[in-house]
Design a protein around this motif. Sequence first.
Motif, PDB file in Angstrom:
ATOM      1  N   GLN A  96      -5.923   3.391  -6.588  1.00 43.66           N
ATOM      2  CA  GLN A  96      -5.141   3.411  -5.353  1.00 43.66           C
ATOM      3  C   GLN A  96      -5.764   2.611  -4.208  1.00 43.66           C
ATOM      4  O   GLN A  96      -5.055   2.289  -3.240  1.00 43.66           O
ATOM      5  N   ILE A  99      -4.008  -0.537  -3.310  1.00 45.44           N
ATOM      6  CA  ILE A  99      -2.704  -0.238  -2.708  1.00 45.44           C
ATOM      7  C   ILE A  99      -2.887   0.175  -1.255  1.00 45.44           C
ATOM      8  O   ILE A  99      -2.120  -0.231  -0.370  1.00 45.44           O
ATOM      9  N   TRP A 287       6.089   1.624  -4.338  1.00 45.12           N
ATOM     10  CA  TRP A 287       5.078   2.618  -4.695  1.00 45.12           C
ATOM     11  C   TRP A 287       5.548   4.057  -4.509  1.00 45.12           C
ATOM     12  O   TRP A 287       4.756   4.990  -4.669  1.00 45.12           O
TER      13      TRP A 287
END
Length: 303
Positions: A96, A99, A287
Amino acid sequence: MLLDTAALYFRAFHGLPETITAPDGTPVNAVRGLLDIVARLVGEFAPTDLVACWDVAWRPAWRVELISSYKAHRVAEPADGARPAREIVPDALTAQVPIIAQVLDALGVARVGADDHEADDVIGTLAATATMPVDVVTSDRDLFQVVDDARQVRVVSTARGMRDLELVTDAVIRTKYGVGAAQYADFATLRGDPSDGLPGVTGIGEKSAATLLSRFGDLEGVLAAASKVGSGIPVGQAAKLRAGAEYARRAAPAVRVVRDLSLPQFDGVIRMTDERRRTGADLARRWGLGRSMDRAIAALTTE
């Protein structure tokens, strides 16, 4: 407002279930949690500028050279000469982090880091050079050393959770620890910090460290007094300080945050634009960030 970003996304990751995923199955609990944290902080404190301070090096080589045990307990595998030691991080969180960086960049939140330095050092430098009041958001007591009431630098501590934020000023530090913010790094050097692999001076705990610093001012003052007969330090305690003096002098610069880094140019002003809204919305769909992205965009919209 300066964010200790890794501390916040670790908190977000552990605070939300890994079953929160993107359409492709990628876990996004830390991403969504961090967006909610940003929305909460910006909404409550209304900063004009926001900087996500970044760990370019979570265990800088120069700190390890000073104290080999520094964060050693958090190393996933030893350095083999070909690559740096890896921090123990859950795989679901590691996936993550890119992201998180993508989302912050899209929303115009400046991400600032420095080679071979931690986010703490970026925070120390920005807090020391700021020309406006500063709120440092962290769960890390190490950053209490940057608190400066005269310059309106305080810590917004998340240690008790986002529902119970604590505003840490010099008065709070004195009440809790018996030392001022300017003495906190020396206090931590003497006392030690197991969470960072720093043992401290053997036999010197929080109370004795605070008492010594209140009498002798700083680490060098304490060590100088310990080397003198008649300083008023009990004989046994003075012997412990003399035995630990070499350690303390090596550990002190590892404990202190750097305050004079040369940082890249950046724009920290909170400024939501139509392009950023569109990009944020696109990422939210990509996402599965849902209302978390909406709340962050709303908070960062200052018009």
